[in-house]
Design an enzyme around this catalytic site. Structure first.
Site, PDB file in Angstrom:
ATOM      1  N   SER A 231       0.817  -1.203   0.000  1.00 53.78           N
ATOM      2  CA  SER A 231       0.000   0.000   0.000  1.00 53.78           C
ATOM      3  C   SER A 231       0.857   1.262   0.000  1.00 53.78           C
ATOM      4  O   SER A 231       1.679   1.427  -0.898  1.00 53.78           O
ATOM      5  CB  SER A 231      -0.960  -0.059   1.178  1.00 53.78           C
ATOM      6  OG  SER A 231      -2.091   0.682   0.873  1.00 53.78           O
ATOM      7  N   LYS A 235       4.048   2.097  -2.532  1.00 48.36           N
ATOM      8  CA  LYS A 235       4.378   3.288  -3.319  1.00 48.36           C
ATOM      9  C   LYS A 235       5.849   3.620  -3.082  1.00 48.36           C
ATOM     10  O   LYS A 235       6.609   3.919  -4.012  1.00 48.36           O
ATOM     11  CB  LYS A 235       3.495   4.477  -2.890  1.00 48.36           C
ATOM     12  CG  LYS A 235       1.971   4.217  -2.939  1.00 48.36           C
ATOM     13  CD  LYS A 235       1.185   5.441  -2.482  1.00 48.36           C
ATOM     14  CE  LYS A 235      -0.164   5.153  -1.841  1.00 48.36           C
ATOM     15  NZ  LYS A 235      -1.243   4.654  -2.614  1.00 48.36           N
ATOM     16  N   TRP A 322     -10.355   0.220  -4.355  1.00 47.15           N
ATOM     17  CA  TRP A 322      -9.723   1.517  -4.052  1.00 47.15           C
ATOM     18  C   TRP A 322      -8.346   1.600  -4.726  1.00 47.15           C
ATOM     19  O   TRP A 322      -7.926   2.655  -5.190  1.00 47.15           O
ATOM     20  CB  TRP A 322      -9.604   1.614  -2.533  1.00 47.15           C
ATOM     21  CG  TRP A 322      -9.083   2.878  -1.943  1.00 47.15           C
ATOM     22  CD1 TRP A 322      -7.937   3.032  -1.215  1.00 47.15           C
ATOM     23  CD2 TRP A 322      -9.706   4.169  -1.965  1.00 47.15           C
ATOM     24  NE1 TRP A 322      -7.811   4.323  -0.792  1.00 47.15           N
ATOM     25  CE2 TRP A 322      -8.880   5.048  -1.233  1.00 47.15           C
ATOM     26  CE3 TRP A 322     -10.886   4.661  -2.525  1.00 47.15           C
ATOM     27  CZ2 TRP A 322      -9.184   6.399  -1.059  1.00 47.15           C
ATOM     28  CZ3 TRP A 322     -11.183   6.017  -2.350  1.00 47.15           C
ATOM     29  CH2 TRP A 322     -10.342   6.860  -1.628  1.00 47.15           C
ATOM     30  N   HIS A 373      -7.712  -5.700   1.181  1.00 49.75           N
ATOM     31  CA  HIS A 373      -6.473  -4.918   1.172  1.00 49.75           C
ATOM     32  C   HIS A 373      -5.555  -5.378   2.308  1.00 49.75           C
ATOM     33  O   HIS A 373      -5.810  -5.080   3.473  1.00 49.75           O
ATOM     34  CB  HIS A 373      -6.885  -3.451   1.383  1.00 49.75           C
ATOM     35  CG  HIS A 373      -5.766  -2.482   1.345  1.00 49.75           C
ATOM     36  ND1 HIS A 373      -5.077  -2.178   0.197  1.00 49.75           N
ATOM     37  CD2 HIS A 373      -5.204  -1.719   2.324  1.00 49.75           C
ATOM     38  CE1 HIS A 373      -4.158  -1.274   0.465  1.00 49.75           C
ATOM     39  NE2 HIS A 373      -4.208  -0.981   1.758  1.00 49.75           N
TER      40      HIS A 373
HETATM   41  C1  GCU Z   1      -5.299   4.663   2.273  1.00 50.42           C
HETATM   42  C2  GCU Z   1      -4.773   5.451   1.107  1.00 50.42           C
HETATM   43  C3  GCU Z   1      -4.024   4.575   0.109  1.00 50.42           C
HETATM   44  C4  GCU Z   1      -2.999   3.756   0.827  1.00 50.42           C
HETATM   45  C5  GCU Z   1      -3.624   2.989   1.966  1.00 50.42           C
HETATM   46  C6  GCU Z   1      -2.645   2.182   2.819  1.00 50.42           C
HETATM   47  O1  GCU Z   1      -6.344   3.838   1.855  1.00 50.42           O
HETATM   48  O2  GCU Z   1      -5.859   6.115   0.504  1.00 50.42           O
HETATM   49  O3  GCU Z   1      -3.415   5.364  -0.889  1.00 50.42           O
HETATM   50  O4  GCU Z   1      -2.339   2.916  -0.086  1.00 50.42           O
HETATM   51  O5  GCU Z   1      -4.270   3.892   2.835  1.00 50.42           O
HETATM   52  O6  GCU Z   1      -1.487   2.547   2.929  1.00 50.42           O
HETATM   53  O7  GCU Z   1      -3.094   1.183   3.415  1.00 50.42           O
END
Ligand code: GCU
Length: 395
Positions: A231, A235, A322, A373
């Site tokens: 997540s 990135k 998402w 997720h």
């Molecule tokens: C939020 C955010 C995402 C991210 C996520 C996470 O949902 O909007 O961009 O990847 O958190 O880090 O679990």
């Protein structure tokens, strides 16, 4: 009364925005991706030298200036200290080292706390998986009293790899008010420019300092260090792999918007949304692209392309729209022209694979796992398969 009304409208706008996220494939707007191979002066790159000397630096600068920020290259000193060592951890299967890596610049320093297990059954330097841990520290418990799917260290050790992790808070606290309190203390000038790095850049920078340490640890084969993130950590893992070509491979798990998923699809999380909820992740410049994806000179397929010719594995989960599973797969597809310059075809088919079907025998790997997720055993098992495919063990 007026104040009450303002609060009411603020809540109304927030709800309206939340509802505005698109999850309908039919509502994905028509878009044109920037051509990863076309230079700013309109030339089409046709070979490796032109990519490496001209277009790659150009694309890298675009990502730095517009999204992730500059990556400071200098510091005065990097030292490390083993603070805890257990040679027969995991019932004798692994060697645990907890290491404090201290980076100094001028009169300031920052500490990175690394947890590292190496397998005892392998007698030579081993490749390593390094997790950028964006969840609780208990997920990477060095005592192994707590075991978590998020970092299944035993499984990785049994497969003959080292497994390591650091927590994002060492690079930058994940908080819009305090993110400056990590390594940005060493680089305060970054806070003053619109293309200065923020938290995600700081986490990637921290991963590179761990790699500096690995180069000094004789148990690690530092030419085979794989950076892993889930997540927001995913990135950062992608950006680490882009910035630091010493990373041999990148695993991006459910990284979604401003990770592996295409921004222009506006499916699930959008740039406006991420910049609003997490203003401390990306550059000030990135805010210019709120509701204005088409103006971005890049899209996320170009981020993957910057990792070429090294392997990339991206994942999604079926209940995590998402993070746009299809948009992630399309990033890989659209990164292929750069891999082709290295004669590393991925053989990906235009449509994503079936749920839970992992693409392993490819320079660009992918799966979309059934479920929510998260970073799970299923994900890690496929990471190990992908690593085994690219670095087969001899003998
Ligand atoms: C939020 C955010 C995402 C991210 C996520 C996470 O949902 O909007 O961009 O990847 O958190 O880090 O679990």
């Amino acid at each position: 009364m007026i104040k009450g009304l303002n609060i009411f409208f603020a809540i109304f706008i927030l709800i309206a925005r939340a509802q505005a996220q698109n999850y309908d494939e039919a509502k994905v707007p028509a878009y044109t991706l920037p051509d990863v191979l076309k230079t700013s002066d309109g030339q089409l790159v046709k070979n490796k030298p032109d990519w490496e000397k001209k277009r790659r630096p150009e694309v890298l600068t675009l990502f730095e200036n517009n999204i992730y920020g500059q990556m400071p290259k200098t510091f005065d000193n990097l030292t490390y200290k083993v603070t805890n060592e257990v040679k027969d951890a995991m019932n004798g299967k692994a060697h645990l080292k907890e290491v404090t890596i201290t980076v100094t610049k001028g009169n300031k320093s920052a500490d990175i706390h690394l947890v590292l297990f190496t397998p005892n059954h392998v007698k030579k330097p081993v490749p390593a998986f390094l997790l950028i841990n964006n969840r609780g520290k208990e997920n990477t418990d060095p005592t192994r009293a707590t075991k978590s799917e998020f970092w299944p260290a035993e499984t990785v050790i049994e497969s003959g790899y080292a497994v390591a992790a650091f927590h994002v808070s060492d690079g930058a606290p994940d908080n819009k008010n305090t993110y400056q309190d990590g390594i940005l203390r060493l680089y305060p000038e970054q806070l003053e420019t619109d293309n200065g790095m923020k938290a995600i850049g700081a986490w990637a920078w921290t991963a590179s300092r761990v790699l500096d340490y690995f180069q000094k640890d004789k148990n690690i084969d530092a030419k085979k260090v794989f950076v892993v993130g889930h997540s927001r950590g995913g990135k950062a893992a992608l950006w680490a792999g882009v910035q630091d070509q010493r990373f041999a491979m990148v695993f991006s798990n459910c990284s979604g918007n401003t990770g592996a998923a295409l921004a222009r699809r506006r499916f699930g999380e959008t740039i406006t949304r991420i910049n609003t909820s997490f203003p401390h992740w990306f550059t000030n410049n990135y805010k210019k692209y709120n509701d204005n994806e088409a103006a971005l000179p890049v899209d996320q397929h170009m981020l993957i392309a910057l990792i070429a010719p090294r392997p990339v594995y991206a994942t999604n989960a079926t209940k995590d729209l998402w993070a746009d599973p299809k948009g992630t797969y399309l990033s890989l597809i659209n990164a292929q022209p750069v891999y082709a310059l290295y004669k590393k075809p991925s053989g990906l088919s235009p449509e994503p694979p079936a749920i839970n079907t992992a693409i392993i025998n490819s320079i660009l790997g992918y799966h979309n796992r059934e479920g929510i997720h998260n970073l799970t055993t299923f994900d890690w098992q496929n990471f190990i398969r992908f690593a085994n495919y690219h670095y087969p063990k001899k003998g």
